[in-house]
Scaffold this motif. Structure first.
Motif, PDB file in Angstrom:
ATOM      1  N   ASP A 192       8.552  22.795  -0.855  1.00  0.00           N
ATOM      2  CA  ASP A 192       7.846  23.227   0.350  1.00  0.00           C
ATOM      3  C   ASP A 192       6.405  22.743   0.335  1.00  0.00           C
ATOM      4  O   ASP A 192       5.693  22.892  -0.663  1.00  0.00           O
ATOM      5  N   GLY A 193       5.998  22.156   1.443  1.00  0.00           N
ATOM      6  CA  GLY A 193       4.617  21.727   1.594  1.00  0.00           C
ATOM      7  C   GLY A 193       4.297  20.371   1.006  1.00  0.00           C
ATOM      8  O   GLY A 193       3.175  19.881   1.167  1.00  0.00           O
ATOM      9  N   LEU A 194       5.261  19.739   0.332  1.00  0.00           N
ATOM     10  CA  LEU A 194       4.999  18.435  -0.279  1.00  0.00           C
ATOM     11  C   LEU A 194       5.184  17.327   0.752  1.00  0.00           C
ATOM     12  O   LEU A 194       6.244  17.211   1.372  1.00  0.00           O
ATOM     13  N   MET A 195       4.159  16.512   0.945  1.00  0.00           N
ATOM     14  CA  MET A 195       4.254  15.334   1.798  1.00  0.00           C
ATOM     15  C   MET A 195       4.194  14.093   0.910  1.00  0.00           C
ATOM     16  O   MET A 195       3.160  13.802   0.319  1.00  0.00           O
ATOM     17  N   PRO A 196       5.302  13.361   0.780  1.00  0.00           N
ATOM     18  CA  PRO A 196       5.308  12.193  -0.107  1.00  0.00           C
ATOM     19  C   PRO A 196       4.611  10.985   0.511  1.00  0.00           C
ATOM     20  O   PRO A 196       4.492  10.870   1.732  1.00  0.00           O
ATOM     21  N   ALA A 197       4.152  10.118  -0.351  1.00  0.00           N
ATOM     22  CA  ALA A 197       3.640   8.808   0.060  1.00  0.00           C
ATOM     23  C   ALA A 197       4.633   7.765  -0.429  1.00  0.00           C
ATOM     24  O   ALA A 197       5.099   7.826  -1.568  1.00  0.00           O
ATOM     25  N   LEU A 198       4.978   6.834   0.441  1.00  0.00           N
ATOM     26  CA  LEU A 198       5.915   5.772   0.097  1.00  0.00           C
ATOM     27  C   LEU A 198       5.218   4.426   0.207  1.00  0.00           C
ATOM     28  O   LEU A 198       4.181   4.290   0.861  1.00  0.00           O
ATOM     29  N   LEU A 199       5.806   3.427  -0.419  1.00  0.00           N
ATOM     30  CA  LEU A 199       5.237   2.092  -0.363  1.00  0.00           C
ATOM     31  C   LEU A 199       5.599   1.391   0.938  1.00  0.00           C
ATOM     32  O   LEU A 199       6.706   1.554   1.461  1.00  0.00           O
TER      33      LEU A 199
ATOM     34  N   THR B 213       0.829  -1.201   0.000  1.00  0.00           N
ATOM     35  CA  THR B 213       0.000   0.000   0.000  1.00  0.00           C
ATOM     36  C   THR B 213       0.865   1.253   0.000  1.00  0.00           C
ATOM     37  O   THR B 213       2.039   1.208   0.390  1.00  0.00           O
ATOM     38  N   TRP B 214       0.288   2.350  -0.462  1.00  0.00           N
ATOM     39  CA  TRP B 214       0.929   3.666  -0.349  1.00  0.00           C
ATOM     40  C   TRP B 214       0.561   4.259   1.009  1.00  0.00           C
ATOM     41  O   TRP B 214      -0.601   4.235   1.409  1.00  0.00           O
ATOM     42  N   ARG B 215       1.562   4.796   1.709  1.00  0.00           N
ATOM     43  CA  ARG B 215       1.308   5.397   3.017  1.00  0.00           C
ATOM     44  C   ARG B 215       1.926   6.792   3.067  1.00  0.00           C
ATOM     45  O   ARG B 215       3.108   6.970   2.750  1.00  0.00           O
ATOM     46  N   PRO B 216       1.146   7.814   3.465  1.00  0.00           N
ATOM     47  CA  PRO B 216       1.711   9.165   3.621  1.00  0.00           C
ATOM     48  C   PRO B 216       2.820   9.164   4.658  1.00  0.00           C
ATOM     49  O   PRO B 216       2.740   8.460   5.666  1.00  0.00           O
ATOM     50  N   ARG B 217       3.859   9.976   4.390  1.00  0.00           N
ATOM     51  CA  ARG B 217       4.991  10.052   5.314  1.00  0.00           C
ATOM     52  C   ARG B 217       5.190  11.497   5.767  1.00  0.00           C
ATOM     53  O   ARG B 217       6.055  12.220   5.273  1.00  0.00           O
TER      54      ARG B 217
END
Length: 210
Positions: free
Chosen positions: A58-65, A41-45
């Motif tokens: 700035d302001g970017l919240m990545p999602a990782l597997l 699953t993709w999970r926000p980090r």
């Protein structure tokens, strides 16, 4: 497999570790495999913050597997065989993840006899994202440069059908994609051919149906 006398370990990659171009030099081997009892699953980090080698806008919240335990589920990936002495380097790469133990019963390996693994006494692992991050306070995005590396790995290892299976077997693929292909944020970004881009785009068109 262990004639050198150096102890070996195996770790199952289900994301960027499926792409051999992102692996640390000097691994012993890598084998296509399927992990039973887990789901991707993709999970926000929200804990990413300042990270060496990663310059997030700035302001970017990545999602990782990540992979999560899920009965009656299974996912494709790459079983990497490495020297136990190098496991610390992998832990550093996956420092946002817990290293979980696996057994031989958890795996189906396509081009490696399980007796070779059991005979060598190899410890097996998978990395599961830590659950300690702060609550998500805004939208997250999948980095296109990270997704490109992952999808290239699945295409190379499992072909077009396997790439589509990766999309189908990954939850939260409705997460929007941040376009950074031409200015990669992901530090292990890969180069793509025009044909690869077309195949990736075709596979992603199916994600809204899941």
């Amino acid at each position: 497999m262990n004639g050198s006398g150096n102890r070996l370990v195996g770790y199952f990659g289900y994301g960027s570790l499926v792409n051999r171009a992102t692996l640390r030099p000097g691994i012993v081997g890598a084998h296509r495999a399927r992990l039973k009892g887990w789901r991707r699953t993709w999970r926000p980090r929200p804990d990413m913050g300042p990270t060496p080698g990663v310059n997030l806008p700035d302001g970017l919240m990545p999602a990782l597997l990540t992979a999560e335990r899920a009965a009656d589920q299974a996912i494709d990936g790459l079983l990497v065989i490495d020297l136990a002495d190098n496991l610390g380097h992998v832990d550093e790469r996956e420092f946002r993840y817990h290293r979980r133990d696996l057994t031989l019963d958890d795996l189906e390996v396509s081009d490696l006899s399980l007796s070779e693994l059991s005979g060598g006494g190899i410890a097996l692992h998978v990395y599961e994202a830590r659950s300690e991050p702060l609550p998500v306070s805004g939208p997250s995005h999948i980095l296109c440069s990270y997704l490109d590396a992952v999808m290239q790995g699945f295409l190379n290892e499992f072909g077009t059908a396997g790439l589509h299976r990766f999309v189908a077997e990954t939850d939260a693929f409705h997460t929007p994609i941040f376009e950074d292909r031409h200015a990669p944020v992901y530090p292990r970004a890969v180069s793509l051919s025009r044909e690869e881009i077309e195949v990736f785009d075709a596979a992603l068109t199916s994600r809204d149906s899941f």
